[in-house]
Scaffold this motif. Structure first.
Motif, PDB file in Angstrom:
ATOM      1  N   PRO A  17      -2.179 -21.393   5.188  1.00  0.00           N
ATOM      2  CA  PRO A  17      -2.505 -21.019   6.559  1.00  0.00           C
ATOM      3  C   PRO A  17      -3.988 -20.757   6.758  1.00  0.00           C
ATOM      4  N   SER A  18      -4.693 -20.449   5.711  1.00  0.00           N
ATOM      5  CA  SER A  18      -6.144 -20.321   5.777  1.00  0.00           C
ATOM      6  C   SER A  18      -6.683 -20.457   4.368  1.00  0.00           C
ATOM      7  N   GLU A  19      -7.990 -20.760   4.290  1.00  0.00           N
ATOM      8  CA  GLU A  19      -8.612 -20.926   2.979  1.00  0.00           C
ATOM      9  C   GLU A  19      -8.528 -19.638   2.181  1.00  0.00           C
ATOM     10  N   ILE A  20      -8.675 -18.512   2.861  1.00  0.00           N
ATOM     11  CA  ILE A  20      -8.647 -17.218   2.176  1.00  0.00           C
ATOM     12  C   ILE A  20      -7.299 -16.998   1.503  1.00  0.00           C
ATOM     13  N   CYS A  21      -6.223 -17.373   2.180  1.00  0.00           N
ATOM     14  CA  CYS A  21      -4.883 -17.125   1.647  1.00  0.00           C
ATOM     15  C   CYS A  21      -4.701 -17.767   0.286  1.00  0.00           C
ATOM     16  N   SER A  22      -5.069 -19.039   0.176  1.00  0.00           N
ATOM     17  CA  SER A  22      -4.857 -19.749  -1.080  1.00  0.00           C
ATOM     18  C   SER A  22      -5.858 -19.312  -2.140  1.00  0.00           C
ATOM     19  N   ARG A  23      -7.082 -18.935  -1.725  1.00  0.00           N
ATOM     20  CA  ARG A  23      -8.109 -18.571  -2.697  1.00  0.00           C
ATOM     21  C   ARG A  23      -7.875 -17.171  -3.261  1.00  0.00           C
ATOM     22  N   TRP A  24      -7.338 -16.271  -2.437  1.00  0.00           N
ATOM     23  CA  TRP A  24      -7.214 -14.880  -2.850  1.00  0.00           C
ATOM     24  C   TRP A  24      -5.833 -14.504  -3.346  1.00  0.00           C
ATOM     25  N   ARG A  25      -4.858 -15.318  -3.079  1.00  0.00           N
ATOM     26  CA  ARG A  25      -3.485 -14.895  -3.333  1.00  0.00           C
ATOM     27  C   ARG A  25      -3.234 -14.559  -4.800  1.00  0.00           C
ATOM     28  N   ASP A  26      -3.683 -15.423  -5.714  1.00  0.00           N
ATOM     29  CA  ASP A  26      -3.407 -15.173  -7.126  1.00  0.00           C
ATOM     30  C   ASP A  26      -4.099 -13.902  -7.611  1.00  0.00           C
ATOM     31  N   LYS A  27      -5.300 -13.617  -7.075  1.00  0.00           N
ATOM     32  CA  LYS A  27      -5.999 -12.390  -7.458  1.00  0.00           C
ATOM     33  C   LYS A  27      -5.278 -11.155  -6.919  1.00  0.00           C
ATOM     34  N   ILE A  28      -4.767 -11.273  -5.699  1.00  0.00           N
ATOM     35  CA  ILE A  28      -4.043 -10.154  -5.103  1.00  0.00           C
ATOM     36  C   ILE A  28      -2.767  -9.858  -5.883  1.00  0.00           C
ATOM     37  N   VAL A  29      -2.052 -10.913  -6.318  1.00  0.00           N
ATOM     38  CA  VAL A  29      -0.826 -10.700  -7.079  1.00  0.00           C
ATOM     39  C   VAL A  29      -1.144 -10.033  -8.410  1.00  0.00           C
ATOM     40  N   GLU A  30      -2.225 -10.459  -9.055  1.00  0.00           N
ATOM     41  CA  GLU A  30      -2.643  -9.790 -10.292  1.00  0.00           C
ATOM     42  C   GLU A  30      -2.895  -8.308 -10.036  1.00  0.00           C
ATOM     43  N   TRP A  31      -3.571  -8.014  -8.924  1.00  0.00           N
ATOM     44  CA  TRP A  31      -3.839  -6.615  -8.565  1.00  0.00           C
ATOM     45  C   TRP A  31      -2.538  -5.853  -8.371  1.00  0.00           C
ATOM     46  N   LYS A  32      -1.544  -6.475  -7.747  1.00  0.00           N
ATOM     47  CA  LYS A  32      -0.258  -5.805  -7.542  1.00  0.00           C
ATOM     48  C   LYS A  32       0.406  -5.472  -8.877  1.00  0.00           C
ATOM     49  N   TYR A  33       0.343  -6.385  -9.840  1.00  0.00           N
ATOM     50  CA  TYR A  33       0.915  -6.091 -11.160  1.00  0.00           C
ATOM     51  C   TYR A  33       0.183  -4.910 -11.800  1.00  0.00           C
ATOM     52  N   GLN A  34      -1.122  -4.823 -11.604  1.00  0.00           N
ATOM     53  CA  GLN A  34      -1.873  -3.685 -12.130  1.00  0.00           C
ATOM     54  C   GLN A  34      -1.417  -2.378 -11.474  1.00  0.00           C
ATOM     55  N   LEU A  66      -8.461  -8.068   6.399  1.00  0.00           N
ATOM     56  CA  LEU A  66      -7.068  -8.038   6.865  1.00  0.00           C
ATOM     57  C   LEU A  66      -6.126  -8.495   5.765  1.00  0.00           C
ATOM     58  N   PHE A  67      -6.587  -9.461   4.965  1.00  0.00           N
ATOM     59  CA  PHE A  67      -5.770  -9.914   3.838  1.00  0.00           C
ATOM     60  C   PHE A  67      -5.525  -8.760   2.876  1.00  0.00           C
ATOM     61  N   GLN A  68      -6.589  -8.018   2.552  1.00  0.00           N
ATOM     62  CA  GLN A  68      -6.448  -6.886   1.636  1.00  0.00           C
ATOM     63  C   GLN A  68      -5.514  -5.833   2.213  1.00  0.00           C
ATOM     64  N   LEU A  69      -5.638  -5.553   3.492  1.00  0.00           N
ATOM     65  CA  LEU A  69      -4.772  -4.568   4.130  1.00  0.00           C
ATOM     66  C   LEU A  69      -3.311  -5.013   4.088  1.00  0.00           C
ATOM     67  N   ALA A  70      -3.054  -6.284   4.388  1.00  0.00           N
ATOM     68  CA  ALA A  70      -1.680  -6.790   4.356  1.00  0.00           C
ATOM     69  C   ALA A  70      -1.110  -6.720   2.943  1.00  0.00           C
ATOM     70  N   ALA A  71      -1.954  -7.021   1.950  1.00  0.00           N
ATOM     71  CA  ALA A  71      -1.498  -6.972   0.559  1.00  0.00           C
ATOM     72  C   ALA A  71      -1.150  -5.547   0.144  1.00  0.00           C
ATOM     73  N   MET A  72      -2.004  -4.601   0.465  1.00  0.00           N
ATOM     74  CA  MET A  72      -1.759  -3.202   0.112  1.00  0.00           C
ATOM     75  C   MET A  72      -0.514  -2.672   0.814  1.00  0.00           C
ATOM     76  N   THR A  73      -0.360  -3.054   2.066  1.00  0.00           N
ATOM     77  CA  THR A  73       0.803  -2.586   2.820  1.00  0.00           C
ATOM     78  C   THR A  73       2.086  -3.200   2.298  1.00  0.00           C
ATOM     79  N   SER A  74       2.026  -4.457   1.878  1.00  0.00           N
ATOM     80  CA  SER A  74       3.233  -5.125   1.374  1.00  0.00           C
ATOM     81  C   SER A  74       3.737  -4.477   0.093  1.00  0.00           C
ATOM     82  N   ILE A  75       2.837  -4.077  -0.804  1.00  0.00           N
ATOM     83  CA  ILE A  75       3.299  -3.430  -2.036  1.00  0.00           C
ATOM     84  C   ILE A  75       3.784  -2.018  -1.725  1.00  0.00           C
TER      85      ILE A  75
END
Length: 257
Positions: A17-34, A66-75
């Motif tokens: 849906p945006s360049e940010i989504c695909s570029r940041w998603r794997d890093k965000i998931v790693e952060w969630k595991y941490q 907004l991506f970071q906020l959505a990621a934090m809220t989702s976890i």
């Protein structure tokens, strides 16, 4: 546990849906595991929260904040709904380096809930694995299930080492959460592919795979579909990215369905 630093292209992957989504998603998931490891939570929460996040991103174009906020809220939401051990909203906000407040998370939580239409119990690959493995153990006639009832030490009479298959398959499912190509794949297909790869990895006898196929057919599933084959191929490649020194996991040496 590691995760691949790059994403393997795949026809399973939807358009980002945006360049940010695909570029940041794997890093965000790693952060969630941490985060879940830091608070000693079930790692399966990451798969649930990633479903929330992916659903949100499929409907909204976002910038990095907004991506970071959505990621934090989702976890936070996944922990709130699915974990017996609760983590305060203040603790989650504290991981945002001061840029995101409790009020931001509360507002985004409502947006997520509305976007999800309050469907907060998505199927996940790890959930499928944890449910199908005891059935497989029973079908194979195991007389020595592990202490958690998951069939560790399964069917030694077949001559295969199944003590590690469950954990190996769950690890593969975690890697799949990190990789964008799996966003559009059925969780059951990812789980079946992970189990099949585990059978190959531990060199289990053909009886194990044929028994799994019989169980799947009874539940209107099939380990020989194109999607399962594609998922298995991708899991092999992603595992090599995550564990480059494990020659045992070389996908070139593995059999096919």
């Amino acid at each position: 546990r590691g995760s691949p630093s790059s994403v393997v292209p795949s026809p399973l992957a939807p358009a980002a849906p945006s360049e940010i989504c695909s570029r940041w998603r794997d890093k965000i998931v790693e952060w969630k595991y941490q985060i879940v490891d830091r608070f000693d939570l079930d790692r399966g929460l990451v798969a649930v929260s990633s479903f929330y996040l992916d659903r949100y991103l499929s409907m909204h174009y976002v910038d990095e904040e907004l991506f970071q906020l959505a990621a934090m809220t989702s976890i936070y939401l996944a922990i709130k709904v699915h974990s017996t051990k609760k983590i305060s909203i203040e603790a989650i906000a504290s991981t945002g380096n001061g840029y995101i407040t409790d009020a931001h998370i509360q507002a985004m939580e409502l947006d997520l809930l509305q976007g999800l239409d309050w469907n907060l119990h998505p199927p996940t690959a790890v959930g499928f694995i944890e449910n199908i493995f005891p059935i497989l153990a029973a079908e194979l006639g195991s007389s020595s299930s592990g202490p958690d009832g998951t069939g560790a030490g399964l069917c030694p009479s077949l001559g295969g080492d199944t003590s590690g298959v469950l954990e190996f398959a769950k690890f593969l499912s975690e890697l799949s959460v990190c990789a964008y190509p799996f966003v559009n794949a059925r969780p059951s297909s990812v789980a079946i592919a992970a189990l099949g790869y585990g059978f190959d990895y531990f060199a289990l006898p053909p009886e194990c795979k044929s028994t799994l196929q019989q169980i799947l057919i009874r539940h209107d599933l099939d380990m020989k579909t194109d999607e399962v084959k594609e998922c298995k191929k991708l899991l092999r490649r992603i595992y090599k990215l995550a564990m480059p020194n494990d020659c045992r996991g070389s996908w070139e040496s593995m059999g096919s369905y």
